[in-house]
Design a protein around this motif. Structure first.
Motif, PDB file in Angstrom:
ATOM      1  N   SER A 186      52.184  40.518  78.576  1.00  0.00           N
ATOM      2  CA  SER A 186      51.313  39.359  78.114  1.00  0.00           C
ATOM      3  C   SER A 186      49.858  39.620  78.279  1.00  0.00           C
ATOM      4  N   PHE A 187      49.805  39.701  79.792  1.00  0.00           N
ATOM      5  CA  PHE A 187      48.421  39.651  80.525  1.00  0.00           C
ATOM      6  C   PHE A 187      47.750  40.798  79.777  1.00  0.00           C
ATOM      7  N   LEU A 188      48.320  42.082  79.838  1.00  0.00           N
ATOM      8  CA  LEU A 188      47.578  43.312  79.720  1.00  0.00           C
ATOM      9  C   LEU A 188      47.254  43.258  78.228  1.00  0.00           C
ATOM     10  N   MET A 189      48.213  42.859  77.254  1.00  0.00           N
ATOM     11  CA  MET A 189      48.135  43.022  76.028  1.00  0.00           C
ATOM     12  C   MET A 189      47.132  42.012  75.453  1.00  0.00           C
ATOM     13  N   HIS A 190      47.044  40.913  76.173  1.00  0.00           N
ATOM     14  CA  HIS A 190      45.888  40.123  75.496  1.00  0.00           C
ATOM     15  C   HIS A 190      44.507  40.554  75.992  1.00  0.00           C
ATOM     16  N   ALA A 191      44.310  41.215  76.933  1.00  0.00           N
ATOM     17  CA  ALA A 191      43.356  42.170  77.095  1.00  0.00           C
ATOM     18  C   ALA A 191      42.877  43.248  76.333  1.00  0.00           C
ATOM     19  N   LEU A 192      44.032  44.066  75.985  1.00  0.00           N
ATOM     20  CA  LEU A 192      43.751  45.410  75.371  1.00  0.00           C
ATOM     21  C   LEU A 192      44.261  45.445  73.998  1.00  0.00           C
ATOM     22  N   ASP A 242      52.802  36.859  71.232  1.00  0.00           N
ATOM     23  CA  ASP A 242      51.676  35.711  71.034  1.00  0.00           C
ATOM     24  C   ASP A 242      50.579  36.240  71.733  1.00  0.00           C
ATOM     25  N   SER A 243      50.635  36.866  72.821  1.00  0.00           N
ATOM     26  CA  SER A 243      49.464  37.305  73.648  1.00  0.00           C
ATOM     27  C   SER A 243      48.428  38.257  73.081  1.00  0.00           C
ATOM     28  N   PHE A 244      49.024  38.808  71.603  1.00  0.00           N
ATOM     29  CA  PHE A 244      47.857  39.573  71.032  1.00  0.00           C
ATOM     30  C   PHE A 244      47.058  38.693  70.138  1.00  0.00           C
ATOM     31  N   THR A 245      47.213  37.449  70.215  1.00  0.00           N
ATOM     32  CA  THR A 245      46.224  36.730  69.470  1.00  0.00           C
ATOM     33  C   THR A 245      45.298  36.059  70.313  1.00  0.00           C
ATOM     34  N   ASP A 246      44.052  35.596  70.001  1.00  0.00           N
ATOM     35  CA  ASP A 246      43.282  34.914  70.649  1.00  0.00           C
ATOM     36  C   ASP A 246      43.580  33.741  70.917  1.00  0.00           C
ATOM     37  N   SER A 247      44.633  32.961  70.355  1.00  0.00           N
ATOM     38  CA  SER A 247      45.030  31.551  70.507  1.00  0.00           C
ATOM     39  C   SER A 247      46.394  31.851  71.380  1.00  0.00           C
ATOM     40  N   TRP A 284      46.798  46.895  72.284  1.00  0.00           N
ATOM     41  CA  TRP A 284      47.482  48.050  72.052  1.00  0.00           C
ATOM     42  C   TRP A 284      48.509  47.976  70.753  1.00  0.00           C
ATOM     43  N   GLU A 285      48.097  48.656  69.703  1.00  0.00           N
ATOM     44  CA  GLU A 285      48.862  48.507  68.570  1.00  0.00           C
ATOM     45  C   GLU A 285      50.267  49.140  68.765  1.00  0.00           C
ATOM     46  N   ALA A 286      50.466  50.216  69.591  1.00  0.00           N
ATOM     47  CA  ALA A 286      51.750  50.825  69.734  1.00  0.00           C
ATOM     48  C   ALA A 286      52.737  49.813  70.625  1.00  0.00           C
ATOM     49  N   VAL A 287      52.189  49.029  71.531  1.00  0.00           N
ATOM     50  CA  VAL A 287      52.939  48.025  72.155  1.00  0.00           C
ATOM     51  C   VAL A 287      53.210  47.047  71.250  1.00  0.00           C
ATOM     52  N   ARG A 288      52.332  46.509  70.457  1.00  0.00           N
ATOM     53  CA  ARG A 288      52.565  45.345  69.556  1.00  0.00           C
ATOM     54  C   ARG A 288      53.873  45.952  68.576  1.00  0.00           C
ATOM     55  N   GLU A 289      53.899  46.925  68.302  1.00  0.00           N
ATOM     56  CA  GLU A 289      54.715  47.578  67.154  1.00  0.00           C
ATOM     57  C   GLU A 289      55.890  47.650  67.914  1.00  0.00           C
ATOM     58  N   ALA A 290      56.239  47.851  68.932  1.00  0.00           N
ATOM     59  CA  ALA A 290      57.388  47.788  69.919  1.00  0.00           C
ATOM     60  C   ALA A 290      58.008  46.444  70.054  1.00  0.00           C
ATOM     61  N   VAL A 291      57.297  45.544  70.469  1.00  0.00           N
ATOM     62  CA  VAL A 291      57.621  44.258  70.605  1.00  0.00           C
ATOM     63  C   VAL A 291      58.116  43.757  69.353  1.00  0.00           C
ATOM     64  N   GLU A 292      57.216  43.736  67.993  1.00  0.00           N
ATOM     65  CA  GLU A 292      57.737  43.203  66.880  1.00  0.00           C
ATOM     66  C   GLU A 292      58.988  44.140  66.406  1.00  0.00           C
ATOM     67  N   GLU A 293      59.391  45.447  66.924  1.00  0.00           N
ATOM     68  CA  GLU A 293      60.688  46.000  66.434  1.00  0.00           C
ATOM     69  C   GLU A 293      61.859  45.253  67.278  1.00  0.00           C
ATOM     70  N   LYS A 294      61.510  44.852  68.384  1.00  0.00           N
ATOM     71  CA  LYS A 294      62.651  44.148  69.302  1.00  0.00           C
ATOM     72  C   LYS A 294      62.983  42.681  68.589  1.00  0.00           C
ATOM     73  N   ILE A 295      61.866  42.272  68.009  1.00  0.00           N
ATOM     74  CA  ILE A 295      62.251  40.799  67.367  1.00  0.00           C
ATOM     75  C   ILE A 295      62.711  41.102  65.891  1.00  0.00           C
ATOM     76  N   THR A 296      62.441  42.130  65.063  1.00  0.00           N
ATOM     77  CA  THR A 296      63.159  42.252  63.730  1.00  0.00           C
ATOM     78  C   THR A 296      64.378  42.863  63.818  1.00  0.00           C
ATOM     79  N   ASN A 297      64.666  43.782  64.906  1.00  0.00           N
ATOM     80  CA  ASN A 297      65.874  44.553  65.122  1.00  0.00           C
ATOM     81  C   ASN A 297      66.398  44.237  66.253  1.00  0.00           C
TER      82      ASN A 297
END
Length: 139
Positions: free
Chosen positions: A84-90, A121-126, A92-105
């Motif tokens: 979360s800390f790293l991805m809020h700053a960075l 959630d860390s990928f959002t400004d809020s 990265w789409e590949a990490v987002r996709e991997a997290v989304e994959e874990k949620i959907t499958n």
């Protein structure tokens, strides 16, 4: 070859792997600290160090992404905070996709879905946990 370069090469098995190995070591330190403490303030120095490694070595982004994706496969104590800390700053789409994959499958422990949702959630400004960290508080 100067002595510093030789020392770094021999210590880490080659210059190319050094930032990746250093990131892995810093992350392991954060995960160990997460096992022993509660609260983001104890983890933030390690998280800042991890972010600095990544930001000063952009040529290793793909290897860094792979490190984080490997972490999310089995979210032990501290993994949510690292990702979360790293991805809020960075962001990265590949990490987002991997997290989304874990949620959907989801595979294995479905209770981990909440952890993956927290990471996503860390990928959002809020991002709701941003105020836990000095770097992001007030942003």
């Amino acid at each position: 070859m100067d002595s510093t370069l030789m020392e770094n090469t021999s210590k880490h098995g080659g210059l190319a792997a050094e930032p990746v190995a250093e990131l892995r070591q810093v992350i392991q330190g954060v995960l160990a600290a997460a096992e022993e403490t509660y609260g983001a303030e104890a983890l933030e120095p390690g998280l800042e160090r991890a972010l600095a490694i990544v930001q000063t070595n952009p040529e290793f982004e793909e290897q860094f992404e792979n490190q984080l994706i490997t972490l999310i496969d089995s979210p032990e104590e501290g993994v949510v905070e690292v990702v979360s800390f790293l991805m809020h700053a960075l962001r990265w789409e590949a990490v987002r996709e991997a997290v989304e994959e874990k949620i959907t499958n989801p595979r294995g422990d479905v209770s981990n879905i909440r952890l993956y949702e927290a990471m996503l959630d860390s990928f959002t400004d809020s991002w709701r946990d941003r105020d836990l960290y000095v770097r992001f508080a007030g942003s």
